[in-house]
Scaffold this motif. Structure first.
Motif, short mmCIF file in Angstrom:
data_model
loop_
_atom_site.label_atom_id
_atom_site.label_comp_id
_atom_site.label_asym_id
_atom_site.label_seq_id
_atom_site.Cartn_x
_atom_site.Cartn_y
_atom_site.Cartn_z
N ARG A 85 0.85 -1.22 0.00
CA ARG A 85 0.00 0.00 0.00
C ARG A 85 0.87 1.25 0.00
O ARG A 85 0.66 2.17 -0.80
CB ARG A 85 -0.92 -0.03 1.22
N LEU A 136 1.65 11.25 9.06
CA LEU A 136 0.25 11.59 8.81
C LEU A 136 -0.60 10.44 8.28
O LEU A 136 -1.72 10.66 7.83
CB LEU A 136 0.17 12.78 7.83
N VAL A 142 -3.09 7.28 8.50
CA VAL A 142 -4.33 7.21 9.29
C VAL A 142 -4.08 6.67 10.70
O VAL A 142 -4.54 7.25 11.70
CB VAL A 142 -5.38 6.32 8.57
N GLN A 193 -4.19 11.22 18.28
CA GLN A 193 -5.43 11.81 18.81
C GLN A 193 -5.89 11.05 20.04
O GLN A 193 -6.38 11.63 21.00
CB GLN A 193 -6.52 11.81 17.73
N PHE A 218 6.08 20.90 5.73
CA PHE A 218 4.73 20.45 5.40
C PHE A 218 4.12 19.55 6.48
O PHE A 218 3.00 19.79 6.94
CB PHE A 218 4.71 19.71 4.05
N ALA A 219 4.85 18.51 6.89
CA ALA A 219 4.28 17.55 7.84
C ALA A 219 3.90 18.24 9.14
O ALA A 219 2.82 18.01 9.70
CB ALA A 219 5.25 16.40 8.09
N ALA A 236 0.83 20.48 8.60
CA ALA A 236 -0.37 19.67 8.39
C ALA A 236 -0.87 19.08 9.70
O ALA A 236 -2.07 19.08 9.98
CB ALA A 236 -0.10 18.56 7.38
N LYS A 237 0.05 18.60 10.50
CA LYS A 237 -0.33 18.04 11.81
C LYS A 237 -1.02 19.11 12.66
O LYS A 237 -2.03 18.86 13.31
CB LYS A 237 0.91 17.51 12.54
N LEU A 262 -4.57 19.90 11.44
CA LEU A 262 -5.50 18.85 11.84
C LEU A 262 -5.84 18.97 13.32
O LEU A 262 -7.01 18.87 13.72
CB LEU A 262 -4.88 17.47 11.61
N LEU A 278 -10.43 17.44 14.39
CA LEU A 278 -11.20 16.58 13.49
C LEU A 278 -10.49 15.25 13.36
O LEU A 278 -9.29 15.15 13.58
CB LEU A 278 -11.22 17.17 12.09
N SER A 279 -11.25 14.24 12.90
CA SER A 279 -10.56 13.03 12.48
C SER A 279 -10.52 13.01 10.96
O SER A 279 -11.25 13.75 10.29
CB SER A 279 -11.28 11.81 13.03
N ILE A 280 -9.65 12.19 10.44
CA ILE A 280 -9.44 12.14 8.99
C ILE A 280 -10.74 11.82 8.26
O ILE A 280 -11.01 12.35 7.18
CB ILE A 280 -8.34 11.10 8.69
N ARG A 282 -1.06 15.10 -2.70
CA ARG A 282 -1.41 13.81 -3.31
C ARG A 282 -1.20 12.68 -2.31
O ARG A 282 -2.02 11.77 -2.20
CB ARG A 282 -0.54 13.52 -4.53
N THR A 283 -0.07 12.74 -1.61
CA THR A 283 0.25 11.68 -0.65
C THR A 283 -0.83 11.59 0.42
O THR A 283 -1.30 10.50 0.76
CB THR A 283 1.62 11.93 -0.01
N LEU A 284 -1.25 12.75 0.95
CA LEU A 284 -2.32 12.76 1.95
C LEU A 284 -3.59 12.15 1.39
O LEU A 284 -4.22 11.31 2.03
CB LEU A 284 -2.62 14.20 2.40
N LEU A 325 -4.05 10.06 -0.97
CA LEU A 325 -3.93 8.61 -1.18
C LEU A 325 -3.89 7.87 0.16
O LEU A 325 -4.56 6.84 0.32
CB LEU A 325 -2.65 8.30 -1.97
N LEU A 326 -3.11 8.39 1.11
CA LEU A 326 -3.00 7.72 2.41
C LEU A 326 -4.34 7.66 3.11
O LEU A 326 -4.66 6.68 3.79
CB LEU A 326 -2.05 8.51 3.33
N TRP A 327 -5.11 8.72 2.98
CA TRP A 327 -6.37 8.84 3.72
C TRP A 327 -7.54 8.20 3.00
O TRP A 327 -8.65 8.69 3.04
CB TRP A 327 -6.65 10.31 4.02
#
Lengths: 108, 367
Positions: free
Chosen positions: A23, A93, A95, A102, B71-72, B75-76, B79, B84-86, B112-114, B116-118
């Motif tokens: 993945r 980051l 999931v 959190q 960026f990381a 972004a953290k 959030l 919020l949750s993803i 894009r990475t976010l 796709l990951l999410w």
């Protein structure tokens, strides 16, 4: 895909980057293959392959070929910086990482 | 679930077209079939600016490096601030353009990475200028303004007509903010927090004399490279004078200072902007002016524009530095507006472009 050594791109480099699972390798592949190489003297090909003895495509294969060594070096260095960003975003980051953080904050 | 049926719609937006990296989360509530019920709420708005040393500007490679490095972290924070949750997030918005190539792309890769990951969240590519305009409209509530979009990278006079933000006038060469930023280098003015801000403060100490600088309005358009050249010449004269050479005297025969130069430059370029804005207002029959973009933070510009608008029986709308300086929330907001109309950017098309005209965007979310 074979590199174009005959077609004027004699300087080539292949990097195989192992990921923890298919993945994450796929995420990196999809994020990084979108942008075209800036120079027409550089060719790049990305794919997800399985490592030896496995059928799971957990390895990101990065194949570069360029007209000169200098162009190859510049292109690969730049790519590695983008790759490092993808890896950091995956590490910080994803999931499960976000949910764990959190959960900690709620109980902490 | 179909986005148009959801009562709460949430987007994460990522901006990095210049030296500011901004990530924000916005909430839209209300029934999309009845726009009067719709509201927007800023859930988080985090920004980090890449500041280069005095006398220098920010270059694409270093700026991209900065955005990748932060960026990381940003972004953290965005959030966390939004609580919020993803799974609450409906789409990931990013700046497609216009702007600097390498910085834009570095942010796009992370976005894009976010996505796709999410779990394969939809991506929405946003026009930076439209982001500024939509955020300005949302914050100020201005109905049908003429928009003056002024920043380090852009100078445009815009009015909305039939689902496009149409450019009525613009710079023929460099942006007004670019003129100010490059002039700051000539005086080695600090870039922290921004060169334009420091010019504004220094200008308040000037004003004894108004130095003669070329005023270049050409119909609906204007140009700034000539005035920049002249201002840089005067700065050089001034420095020479301090070193014992001749020159560097104002119209009253006394030596002029950096503060006088800053004052004169602002008065001249802002008067030019007021003129082309007024011309567009007369053309369109509007009494409202909305100023967006980093240069819009400048209180002298707001004052001058306000005087002109008041003369015409109208008014000026401006936002504060949270929103007029480049930020991620404006990308989230404009992106979510587009997403709510069914627009999204397939990942294989999620590239960036340095040139992206404001009127290229089909503004489907307005009548």
């Amino acid at each position: 895909m074979a590199t174009d050594t005959a077609a004027g791109f004699p300087c080539a480099l292949t990097l195989d980057l192992p990921f923890p699972d298919a993945r994450l390798a796929s995420v990196a592949l999809q994020a990084l293959r979108v942008d075209k190489e800036l120079s027409s003297l550089v060719k790049r090909d990305l794919s997800a392959v399985a490592s030896e003895g496995s059928s799971d495509p957990t390895v990101l294969r990065i194949e570069y070929s360029a007209a000169t060594n200098r162009m190859l070096r510049v292109a690969v260095n730049s790519f590695l910086e983008s790759l490092a960003l993808v890896l950091e975003v995956q590490e910080e980051l994803d999931v499960d990482v976000v949910e764990a953080r959190q959960g900690q904050e709620k109980s902490g | 679930m179909d986005i148009t049926k959801k009562k709460r719609r949430i987007a994460l937006g990522c901006e990095g077209s210049a030296n500011k990296l901004g990530i924000g989360v916005i909430l839209h509530e209300g029934d999309l079939t009845d726009p009067s019920t719709c509201t927007s709420t800023v859930l988080s708005n985090v920004r980090h600016t890449f500041v280069s040393p005095p006398g220098t500007g920010f270059l694409p490679k270093d700026t991209a490096h900065h955005h990748r490095a932060f960026f990381a972290r940003i972004a953290k924070q965005a959030l966390a601030d939004a609580h919020l949750s993803i799974s609450d997030i409906d789409c990931i918005c990013y700046t497609r353009g216009p702007g600097m190539g390498a910085p834009l792309t570095s942010v796009a890769i992370a976005a894009r990475t976010l996505a796709l990951l999410w779990g394969g969240k939809p991506l929405v590519g946003v026009n930076h200028c439209v982001g500024h305009i939509e955020m300005g409209r949302a914050i100020t509530g201005a109905d049908h303004p003429v928009v003056l979009y002024v920043s380090g990278g852009n100078t445009q006079v815009i009015a909305y007509a039939e689902q496009r933000y149409r450019i009525f006038g613009e710079t023929l060469d460099i942006a007004v903010g670019n003129c100010l930023d490059r002039f700051a280098r000539a005086l080695a003015i600090s870039n922290d927090p921004a060169p334009g801000y420091n010019i504004e403060q220094l200008a308040k100490r000037g004003g004894r004399v108004l130095l003669d600088l070329p005023y270049a309005v050409k119909g609906m358009d204007c140009s700034f490279s000539g005035i920049l050249t002249r201002a840089e010449e005067l700065a050089a004269q001034m420095k020479q004078a301090n070193g014992g050479g001749g020159g560097g005297k104002g119209p009253d025969g006394e030596p002029f200072t950096g503060a006088d130069l800053c004052f004169s430059l602002q008065e001249t370029v802002f008067a030019m902007l007021v003129e082309i804005t007024e011309r567009a207002m007369a053309h369109v029959g509007s009494g409202q002016v909305l100023i967006v973009g980093g240069v819009g933070c400048n209180e002298r510009l707001q004052e001058m524009m306000g005087a002109m608008a008041a003369d015409r029986g109208g008014s000026v709308y401006a936002t504060d530095e949270r929103f007029c300086i480049d930020n991620g929330i404006m990308i989230a907001h404009a992106g979510l507006l587009a997403y709510e109309t069914g627009f999204q950017t397939p990942i294989e098309d999620s590239t960036c472009t340095q040139r992206f005209r404001t009127d290229e965007v089909f503004v489907k979310w307005r009548k």
